[in-house]
Design a protein around this motif. Structure first.
Motif, short mmCIF file in Angstrom:
data_model
loop_
_atom_site.label_atom_id
_atom_site.label_comp_id
_atom_site.label_asym_id
_atom_site.label_seq_id
_atom_site.Cartn_x
_atom_site.Cartn_y
_atom_site.Cartn_z
N LEU A 57 0.81 -1.22 0.00
CA LEU A 57 0.00 0.00 0.00
C LEU A 57 0.84 1.27 0.00
O LEU A 57 0.40 2.33 0.42
N GLY A 58 2.09 1.15 -0.47
CA GLY A 58 2.95 2.33 -0.55
C GLY A 58 3.49 2.80 0.79
O GLY A 58 4.01 3.91 0.90
N GLU A 101 5.28 4.45 10.09
CA GLU A 101 5.15 3.42 9.04
C GLU A 101 5.39 2.02 9.59
O GLU A 101 5.01 1.04 8.95
N ASP A 102 6.03 1.93 10.73
CA ASP A 102 6.38 0.63 11.30
C ASP A 102 5.41 0.15 12.38
O ASP A 102 5.74 -0.70 13.20
N VAL A 103 4.20 0.72 12.37
CA VAL A 103 3.16 0.31 13.32
C VAL A 103 2.00 -0.30 12.53
O VAL A 103 1.30 0.39 11.80
#
Length: 126
Positions: A57-58, A101-103
């Motif tokens: 999803l980018g 972005e890492d959650v």
């Protein structure tokens, strides 16, 4: 009533993991979970056992990805869920420097009768 399963790659210290648990718990309280209703399982994985698409999803994920799955009672609104996602992601960024972005968060909603907190009793069943 919630059960939070938190998965991440091996290599983070105990203080880091505790902070993740704290942030998730406090965000759930903000979403209406009762105080003291804290049940969490934290599991670390070797790189070979922690697989994810780094670009789905980018969204550009790193090896610091944390996957959080919360099983809780059904009935919360979409707005409450969105607020929970935001509180967790922003809380983890502030507490441990985790990139937004890492959650990765997944909610599993169940009926109240699907819980037994001990003694072989369905405490929330009507």
């Amino acid at each position: 009533m919630p059960l939070a399963r938190i998965d991440l790659r091996k290599g983070k210290d105990a203080a880091y993991r505790r902070e993740i648990g704290r942030v998730v718990y406090e965000a759930m309280i903000g979403a209406g979970v009762p105080l003291k209703d804290r049940f969490q399982v934290m599991h670390e994985h070797d790189a070979d056992d922690f697989l994810f698409d780094a670009e789905y999803l980018g969204i550009h994920r790193s090896d610091d990805l944390v996957i959080i799955q919360i099983t809780w009672n059904e009935g919360r609104t979409v707005e409450q869920k969105k607020a929970l996602y935001k509180a967790i992601a922003e809380g983890l960024h502030a507490a441990v420097g985790l990139r937004l972005e890492d959650v990765f968060i997944n909610l599993v909603e169940v009926k109240k009768e699907n819980w037994s907190f001990g003694n072989g009793v369905a405490q929330y069943a009507t």
